[in-house]
Write an enzyme that holds these catalytic residues in place. Structure first.
Site, PDB file in Angstrom:
ATOM      1  N   ASP A   1       0.844  -1.184   0.000  1.00 29.73           N
ATOM      2  CA  ASP A   1       0.000   0.000   0.000  1.00 29.73           C
ATOM      3  C   ASP A   1       0.890   1.249   0.000  1.00 29.73           C
ATOM      4  OD1 ASP A   1      -2.363   1.620   0.386  1.00 29.73           O
ATOM      5  OD2 ASP A   1      -1.761   1.786   2.487  1.00 29.73           O
TER       6      ASP A   1
ATOM      7  N   ASP B   1      -0.213   5.224   0.708  1.00 29.56           N
ATOM      8  CA  ASP B   1      -0.481   6.192   1.771  1.00 29.56           C
ATOM      9  C   ASP B   1      -0.759   5.478   3.088  1.00 29.56           C
ATOM     10  OD1 ASP B   1      -0.384   7.695  -0.494  1.00 29.56           O
ATOM     11  OD2 ASP B   1      -2.448   8.446  -0.392  1.00 29.56           O
TER      12      ASP B   1
ATOM     13  N   HIS C   1     -11.007   5.365  -8.366  1.00 31.98           N
ATOM     14  CA  HIS C   1     -12.449   5.476  -8.133  1.00 31.98           C
ATOM     15  C   HIS C   1     -12.783   5.683  -6.656  1.00 31.98           C
ATOM     16  CE1 HIS C   1     -11.993   2.871 -11.816  1.00 31.98           C
ATOM     17  NE2 HIS C   1     -12.738   3.863 -12.284  1.00 31.98           N
TER      18      HIS C   1
END
EC number: 3.1.3.15
Length: 353
Positions: free
Chosen positions: A9, A11, A95
């Site tokens: 990941d 952030d 999205h």
């Protein structure tokens, strides 16, 4: 070929996530997590592929312009690259959660090109959110949840290394029970108890000079003699080292070392899959401490044939203790060279090792 892959990941895991906007949309907001660069560099050296996978809500909309994101993102990548950390792929879902798209984590749509390439036993998802752990479940690989205080990049790297080139073997016979764990890339204090104190000391020297952590526990028929204890320890240690080496891609394979001190010794090694031992050393006494000196060669013979290595090992000296110790030290130093990872190629023209 299956690859060891870290799906990471961005952030909150690689860099800080702003607590107000949750958007890193300028260089001023870019803060790297502590130890992340040095940790990833170490993992790259151990042949892990790095894939960044991140949800960036509304990327490319007025609320999160692509240009603002790209400026900080590309600068982040340039810093990683300057330290030898290059991501093999970067997967971004732009999205919102409410869009119900097919690519947002923890769905695996973005990862589809990699699915057939994942080594399921040695790959991980690393992230700070529950969705990252859900992704690991969907991929059927381990998940590591980043937490600043109790599971930061130092902890994560240590955990991955500990489970990387690792093996555990337990062998039971009528004469002995031998339990050995080895970690090829973990330099920690070994725990060794064979019941033969001088032999324990020699194995500690092997561990220290090879950089290999070893936990060795042996129960043997020492009421008879030390033969089965020493022999079976050599057999199981060789098997454990061979198993921990794995596929041998990127393996240095060869090693040699010629130290000079009061006792002279030298060692040449080839992790060849062709067992052979050429041993030359003479001892003045039948015992060194509680170890039978004639078992020194037999230990290396047992290890050599179970590990399937070609080994030339020589020593000479007046003091048996120093002479034997030099053999274990020089073997450890040579083993350290031979097990080092350098690239990803199999070190043979035969296509198999």
């Amino acid at each position: 070929m299956k690859n060891k892959i870290l799906f990471i990941d961005r952030d909150g895991t690689l860099i800080d996530e702003p607590i107000n906007t949750f958007q890193v949309d300028s260089i001023n907001k870019l803060v790297f997590k502590k130890y992340v660069i040095s940790s990833l560099r170490k993992l790259v050296e151990l042949d892990y592929k790095l894939i960044m996978i991140t949800n960036q809500d509304g990327l490319g909309t007025e609320s999160f312009p692509l240009q603002d994101f790209s400026t900080a993102h590309l600068f982040m990548l340039s810093v990683f690259r300057s330290e030898g950390v290059i991501f093999d792929d970067i997967l971004i879902c732009p999205h919102f959660l409410d869009d119900d798209c097919v690519c947002r984590k923890p769905k695996i749509k973005m990862i589809e090109p990699w699915l057939d390439k994942i080594d399921l036993k040695k790959s991980y998802v690393i992230g700070d959110r529950d969705t990252d752990m859900q992704l690991s479940n969907n991929l059927k690989i381990k998940g590591i949840k980043y937490k600043e205080d109790i599971c930061n990049w130092l902890h994560i790297t240590k955990y991955i290394i500990k489970h990387n080139r690792y093996a555990e073997i337990i062998r039971r016979t009528k004469e002995t029970k031998v339990s050995i764990k080895v970690w090829l890339d973990l330099e920690e204090t070994s725990k060794i108890d064979t019941g033969v104190k001088f032999f324990d000391h020699m194995l500690e020297q092997l561990s220290v000079h090879s950089g290999i952590c070893m936990n060795i526990s042996v129960q043997g028929d020492l009421d008879i003699d030390d033969h089965h204890t020493i022999e079976d320890t050599g057999i199981v240690l060789g098997e454990a080292l061979l198993q921990a080496l794995g596929k041998k891609n990127g393996l240095s394979r060869f090693g040699f070392y010629l130290p000079m001190d009061e006792s002279r010794s030298n060692c040449i090694m080839d992790i060849s899959n062709r067992p052979y031992l050429n041993f030359k050393a003479k001892f003045n006494h039948k015992m060194a401490g509680d170890l039978s000196t004639n078992m020194v060669e037999h230990f290396f013979y047992s290890l050599c044939y179970s590990m399937k290595i070609t080994l030339h090992l020589y020593a000479e000296g007046k003091n048996d203790h120093h002479c034997i110790e030099s053999l274990f030290k020089v073997f450890g130093r040579t083993l350290r060279q031979a097990i080092k990872i350098e690239g990803n190629m199999l070190p043979t023209s035969k296509g198999i090792l």
